[in-house]
Design an enzyme around this catalytic site. Structure first.
Site, mmCIF file in Angstrom:
data_model
loop_
_atom_site.group_PDB
_atom_site.id
_atom_site.type_symbol
_atom_site.label_atom_id
_atom_site.label_comp_id
_atom_site.label_asym_id
_atom_site.label_seq_id
_atom_site.Cartn_x
_atom_site.Cartn_y
_atom_site.Cartn_z
ATOM 1 N N SER A 169 78.344 21.985 85.970
ATOM 2 C CA SER A 169 77.093 22.238 86.705
ATOM 3 C C SER A 169 76.108 23.012 85.847
ATOM 4 O O SER A 169 76.499 23.834 85.024
ATOM 5 C CB SER A 169 77.379 23.018 87.989
ATOM 6 O OG SER A 169 76.156 23.347 88.618
ATOM 7 N N LYS A 223 84.123 21.339 92.112
ATOM 8 C CA LYS A 223 82.726 20.984 91.801
ATOM 9 C C LYS A 223 82.039 20.365 93.029
ATOM 10 O O LYS A 223 80.881 20.636 93.324
ATOM 11 C CB LYS A 223 82.672 20.013 90.603
ATOM 12 C CG LYS A 223 81.272 19.442 90.322
ATOM 13 C CD LYS A 223 80.272 20.512 89.998
ATOM 14 C CE LYS A 223 78.825 20.163 89.815
ATOM 15 N NZ LYS A 223 78.265 18.895 89.963
ATOM 16 N N HIS A 226 81.154 23.107 95.277
ATOM 17 C CA HIS A 226 80.000 23.814 94.683
ATOM 18 C C HIS A 226 78.716 23.122 95.139
ATOM 19 O O HIS A 226 77.764 23.751 95.582
ATOM 20 C CB HIS A 226 80.115 23.793 93.155
ATOM 21 C CG HIS A 226 78.842 24.122 92.440
ATOM 22 N ND1 HIS A 226 77.809 23.205 92.291
ATOM 23 C CD2 HIS A 226 78.394 25.262 91.870
ATOM 24 C CE1 HIS A 226 76.802 23.772 91.651
ATOM 25 N NE2 HIS A 226 77.130 25.031 91.379
ATOM 26 N N ASN A 227 78.729 21.795 95.057
ATOM 27 C CA ASN A 227 77.540 21.040 95.459
ATOM 28 C C ASN A 227 77.303 21.129 96.965
ATOM 29 O O ASN A 227 76.157 21.159 97.409
ATOM 30 C CB ASN A 227 77.662 19.578 95.029
ATOM 31 C CG ASN A 227 77.421 19.402 93.543
ATOM 32 O OD1 ASN A 227 77.498 20.362 92.789
ATOM 33 N ND2 ASN A 227 77.138 18.196 93.116
ATOM 34 N N GLU A 230 75.632 24.231 97.478
ATOM 35 C CA GLU A 230 74.267 24.027 96.932
ATOM 36 C C GLU A 230 73.373 23.331 97.975
ATOM 37 O O GLU A 230 72.226 23.722 98.178
ATOM 38 C CB GLU A 230 74.409 23.188 95.663
ATOM 39 C CG GLU A 230 73.131 22.728 95.014
ATOM 40 C CD GLU A 230 73.458 21.792 93.824
ATOM 41 O OE1 GLU A 230 74.246 22.188 92.948
ATOM 42 O OE2 GLU A 230 72.916 20.666 93.793
HETATM 43 C C1 3PG Z 1 74.094 17.000 90.843
HETATM 44 O O1 3PG Z 1 75.312 17.129 90.750
HETATM 45 O O2 3PG Z 1 73.432 16.261 90.124
HETATM 46 C C2 3PG Z 1 73.368 17.841 91.826
HETATM 47 O O3 3PG Z 1 73.879 19.141 91.755
HETATM 48 C C3 3PG Z 1 73.457 17.297 93.222
HETATM 49 O O4 3PG Z 1 72.876 16.091 93.237
HETATM 50 P P1 3PG Z 1 72.202 15.457 94.596
HETATM 51 O O5 3PG Z 1 71.334 16.506 95.209
HETATM 52 O O6 3PG Z 1 71.435 14.298 94.057
HETATM 53 O O7 3PG Z 1 73.338 15.033 95.459
#
Ligand code: 3PG
Length: 509
Positions: A169, A223, A226-227, A230
């Protein structure tokens, strides 16, 4: 200075002295070998897109040689050229084809792959398989679904190859100057690439934000989560922006200034920092605020949705991530939203609370909601660790998120501390987070009320409040659920005065 760097400088110094003293060059050669042994690795990297190119240069900057392979010879040439221009210590070697690439690597080979997950990754694996020898390693640095990684580890290890699934990330900037890396696979595989990857990773007070967390798909699971966090963090920022913009009538510049101010408090984080920059940016074409010209239609690549699905499978709460995914889904259907607005009238109304009071409440609400987002995330990780016997070190996970990654924030240092000390069974029960929640939940409640009573969608703030309220309700309303289940399906229930025993109600007498 890190231990590794100190050793390197020492050896470099020795090398200079030896070169001066040793006319035959014998001792100097020994020193060169010693230097290589200590530090340098020669890795392969497939996929020289924006991320791959940046990561190759990062590894070269740390003194590692990297053989490159990509369908585009131009991209590779550009990457090599740029690296030369930067005078990087390691060498980047563009390879013409897979055979040349594999031959260029010392055995046992270690190959990093940075291509889109799914089909493209499988094609690369299938291309490499016949060219590799037992003991060679393939490491997937893409956003693969952890279940696919589990299968790939098993399939490849059956053929004698090693496979690592690694989440990375930090975007292109992170890939070039230090990403956060979450690895999963066998310990043996990890040992092979740990050195160069930790060299290239972001550092938090000298500690590399790069670790191995367990077997199989565990790195990709972390990961993915994590997203998920996010997504929740970003949705909270978007809702705060909406309340300030549509409710309080603030300009993008004023909102950017508010976000900037939040960087001085507990909300200090990469996402709040860039939210300020996004809000303060001007469109070079029209001179308007950038936010005012960006189409309100969110994309997603899948990791947020996978996080919610996995959390549901595991029986762990993920309502904030779910709210974020749903908000993106609904945002994507622009036409339907326009039709609904025409039918029902626009939803968000002006908010009459004073701007100063509302903005102050928002900052506090963000703190409480952010604690809830991280608490949910770590609940999912704990559940997965137990269910899949991954034995996650939650403190170590928080540690690799303290720098380099998108959700890096001052909270994560506090979180790693809480798990390190083992002071609480749940993040919210740790003294530091109890304080955050006690001080800021009243504001979260008032922001949810302010949003909902004025027609503003605030699904992530609401999910945070409901999660916290449910978690802190000693006697819930599930007695009614149990009564209903027993009424229509004779599913039985336990009694308060006879725990552990099963009963039916008097419904059908
Ligand atoms: C990624 O892994 O590229 C971003 O952290 C999350 O991507 P996304 O918002 O397009 O799902």
């Amino acid at each position: 200075m890190r231990q590794g760097q100190r050793v390197k400088y020492f050896v470099q110094l020795m090398l200079i002295i030896l070169l001066r003293m040793d006319k035959q060059g014998l001792a100097a050669k020994m020193a060169v070998n010693c230097l290589k042994g200590i530090h340098m690795a020669h890795l392969g990297l497939i996929g020289i897109g924006v991320m791959g190119s940046a990561f190759a240069q990062n590894l070269a900057e740390e003194g590692h040689d990297v053989s490159l392979l990509d369908r585009s010879a131009d991209k590779m040439a550009e990457t090599v050229q740029e690296a030369k221009g930067q005078g990087l210590k390691g060498q980047l070697i563009a390879c013409a084809d897979a055979e040349a690439f594999v031959k260029s690597l010392p055995k046992p080979r270690s190959i990093l792959v940075l291509v889109p997950s799914g089909g493209p990754l499988d094609s690369v694996i299938n291309m490499l398989k016949p060219l590799l020898d037992k003991g060679d390693l393939i490491a997937d640095l893409g956003n693969s679904n952890y279940t696919d990684t589990e299968k790939r580890v098993a399939d490849l290890e059956d053929t004698g190859l090693l496979f690592l699934g690694m989440g990375i990330s930090g975007g292109a900037e992170g890939a070039r100057h230090g990403p956060s890396i979450m690895a999963g696979g066998s310990r043996q595989s990890w040992a092979r690439v740990k050195g160069p990857l930790q060299d290239s990773a972001a550092k938090f007070e000298g500690d590399p934000c790069c670790d191995w967390f367990g077997p199989g798909g565990s790195g990709h699971f972390i990961k993915m989560l994590h997203n998920g966090i996010e997504y929740a963090d970003m949705q909270l920022i978007a809702e705060a922006y909406g309340l300030m913009s549509n409710g309080l009538g603030m300009s993008a510049t004023d909102i950017g200034t508010v976000f900037k101010g939040w960087m001085d408090g507990p909300l200090n984080s990469y996402l709040v920092e860039i939210a300020a920059e996004v809000a303060l940016a001007t469109d070079p074409k029209t001179g308007a605020a950038m936010l005012d010209v960006i189409l309100d239609k969110a994309g997603q690549k899948g990791t947020g949705r996978w996080s919610v699905i996995e959390a549901l499978h595991l029986g762990a709460p993920a309502s904030m991530m779910a709210a974020a995914v749903e908000a993106r889904n609904i945002s994507a259907d622009l036409e339907m939203r326009a039709e609904m607005e025409a039918a029902f009238g626009p939803s968000p109304q002006k908010i009459s609370t004073s701007q100063a009071d509302a903005v102050a409440a928002l900052e506090q609400a963000m703190i409480a909601a952010k604690v809830c987002a991280y608490a949910q995330g770590f609940e999912v990780l704990k559940r997965a660790s137990d269910a899949f016997e991954w034995d996650f070190d939650l403190a170590a996970i928080a540690r690799v998120w303290r720098a380099g990654c998108i959700i890096r924030s001052v909270f994560l240092d506090e979180i790693s501390d809480v798990f390190d000390k083992g002071v609480a069974k749940h993040l919210a029960l740790a003294p530091v987070f109890q304080e955050h929640l006690k001080a800021n939940t009243p504001a979260l409640q008032s922001v949810v009320v302010m949003g909902i009573s004025n027609g503003h969608p605030v699904p992530a703030f609401t999910a945070a409040l409901n999660y916290h309220n449910m978690r802190r309700t000693g006697r819930s309303t599930a007695n009614m659920i149990q009564g209903l289940r027993d009424y229509f399906g004779a599913h039985t229930f336990e009694r308060l005065d006879a725990p552990g025993e099963k009963f039916n109600g008097p419904w059908h007498d």
